[in-house]
Design an enzyme around this catalytic site. Structure first.
Site, PDB file in Angstrom:
ATOM      1  N   GLU A  86       0.501  -1.637  -0.133  1.00  9.97           N
ATOM      2  CA  GLU A  86      -0.426   0.060  -0.048  1.00  9.97           C
ATOM      3  C   GLU A  86       0.928   1.163  -0.302  1.00  9.97           C
ATOM      4  O   GLU A  86       0.352   2.165   0.309  1.00  9.97           O
ATOM      5  CB  GLU A  86      -0.924  -0.233   1.291  1.00  9.97           C
ATOM      6  N   GLU A 146      -4.941  -7.174  -1.918  1.00  9.17           N
ATOM      7  CA  GLU A 146      -6.165  -7.940  -0.214  1.00  9.17           C
ATOM      8  C   GLU A 146      -7.116  -6.363  -1.469  1.00  9.17           C
ATOM      9  O   GLU A 146      -7.368  -5.408  -2.352  1.00  9.17           O
ATOM     10  CB  GLU A 146      -5.468  -6.620   1.038  1.00  9.17           C
TER      11      GLU A 146
END
Length: 369
Positions: free
Chosen positions: A189, A294
């Site tokens: 991320e 994810e």
């Protein structure tokens, strides 16, 4: 039963050469182990006709249970384990006996080995505490990446963290003493602003530098060659956004992003479609495998979310796998458990011809054994 048989045959045909025009690429590590090469090749074969389903900490704990043999919320609902198993190295840097979610590393190592023996795929992220100031991964008070680079004051401490991870990763072996292939997802991320390595505090060139140092150190200094590297962003609006912190093709095997469904499903679908479209182009241009490391909807309050919201979008693109986040407790979970309102729809998702769980992945022998 008929749908399961049809989807199984589809997977077999896809895996054994039906996509004859595929041009398979080697892992970015020139010294990748044979098992890692075979896995990478197998995942390329499957991409385009089958998407593997994954779940973080699947066999470690679930809703209302923890560290029980042969347990999995996914299996309890569908009858099969997921194809991909997510784990975390967090707290290993402090010599903790358990990871950030309370799974003893000794137990985690066993669960990784069991998943591999079933023919499943293991992937690791690392919510590493900030080596610069000993705060959590979510600390964003300083430009910490600059401080841990080779000429930074905290570089030696970061190297100590890598040494501890390397020692653990080297102990992930099968019964023959061979290294278990791992999809390693560092600095995940990285386009978001919530981690110490994220965009809020880190310049792109510094992130690229620490990424390259990390991969080079594990490969060249620690002689670890069973890692396939996953580059995973958060939100982005263009190819330029996605690649702004990209470390280069020699340091990446998979490209993907993390995205969660919040209250507005329509916005989620629009965002998912836009980012998948960009991701597909990047994967094609750089000859990498596309994935969603994810994804999920906390609590899954929509009874038909799996087949009405998620499945139509992911089916439009060539993806290798997607991984839902963990089932931590009755108020924090991303895969259904028996009796959960989306369980029946999840079974339909499981029976989809282009979705692979463990039961249909195992017979394919993705590691070449």
């Amino acid at each position: 039963m008929k749908n399961i048989l049809i989807s199984y045959i589809a997977a077999i045909l896809s895996f054994y050469g039906m996509n004859t025009q595929a041009q398979f690429k080697l892992p970015s590590d020139p010294k990748a182990t044979k098992g890692s090469q075979n896995l990478y090749n197998s995942m390329q074969r499957l991409m385009g006709s089958n998407i593997m389903f994954g779940h973080h900490d699947d066999t470690g704990y679930g809703v209302n249970w923890r560290l029980q043999d042969d347990s999995s919320d996914v299996k309890a609902v569908t009858g099969s384990y997921p194809a991909v198993y997510g784990w975390d190295l967090a707290k290993l840097e402090h010599d903790s006996t358990a990871d950030i979610n309370g799974i003893p590393f000794k137990t985690q190592r066993t669960l990784v080995k069991e998943a591999y023996q079933r023919g499943g795929i293991n992937t690791f992220c690392w919510h590493m505490d900030n080596p610069f100031n000993d705060q959590t991964a979510w600390d964003t008070t300083a430009n910490s990446v600059k401080e841990i680079l080779a000429d930074g004051p905290t570089h030696d401490k970061y190297v100590e963290y890598l040494d501890k991870a390397a020692k653990y990763l080297k102990n992930l072996k099968d019964d023959d003493g061979e290294a278990i292939p791992i999809l390693f997802r560092p600095f995940h991320e990285l386009t978001g602003g919530w981690f110490w390595w994220g965009s809020k505090t880190t310049d792109p060139q510094d992130l690229v530098a620490i990424w390259r140092f990390t991969v080079d150190y594990l490969r060249k200094k620690k002689k670890i060659h069973n890692l396939l590297i996953v580059y995973s962003t958060a939100d982005f609006n263009s190819t330029e956004d996605f690649l702004a912190r990209y470390p280069g093709d020699d340091y990446v095997d998979f490209v993907g992003f993390d995205l969660y469904c919040l209250d507005n499903k329509q916005k989620f679908v629009q965002r998912l479609d836009k980012q998948l479209s960009i991701l597909q182009q990047v994967a094609n241009d750089h000859h990498k495998i596309a994935c969603i490391p994810e994804i999920g909807y906390e609590g899954i309050p929509d009874a038909n979310w799996w087949t009405v919201t998620l499945l139509p979008e992911i089916s439009k693109y060539k993806l290798s796998y997607l991984l839902t986040w963990r089932n931590g407790n009755p108020n924090h979970y991303y895969a259904p458990y028996p009796g959960q309102q989306s369980a029946a729809d999840f079974v339909k998702f499981y029976n989809s011809p282009n979705i692979l769980f463990q039961n249909r992945l195992s017979p394919l022998g993705i590691y070449g054994k």
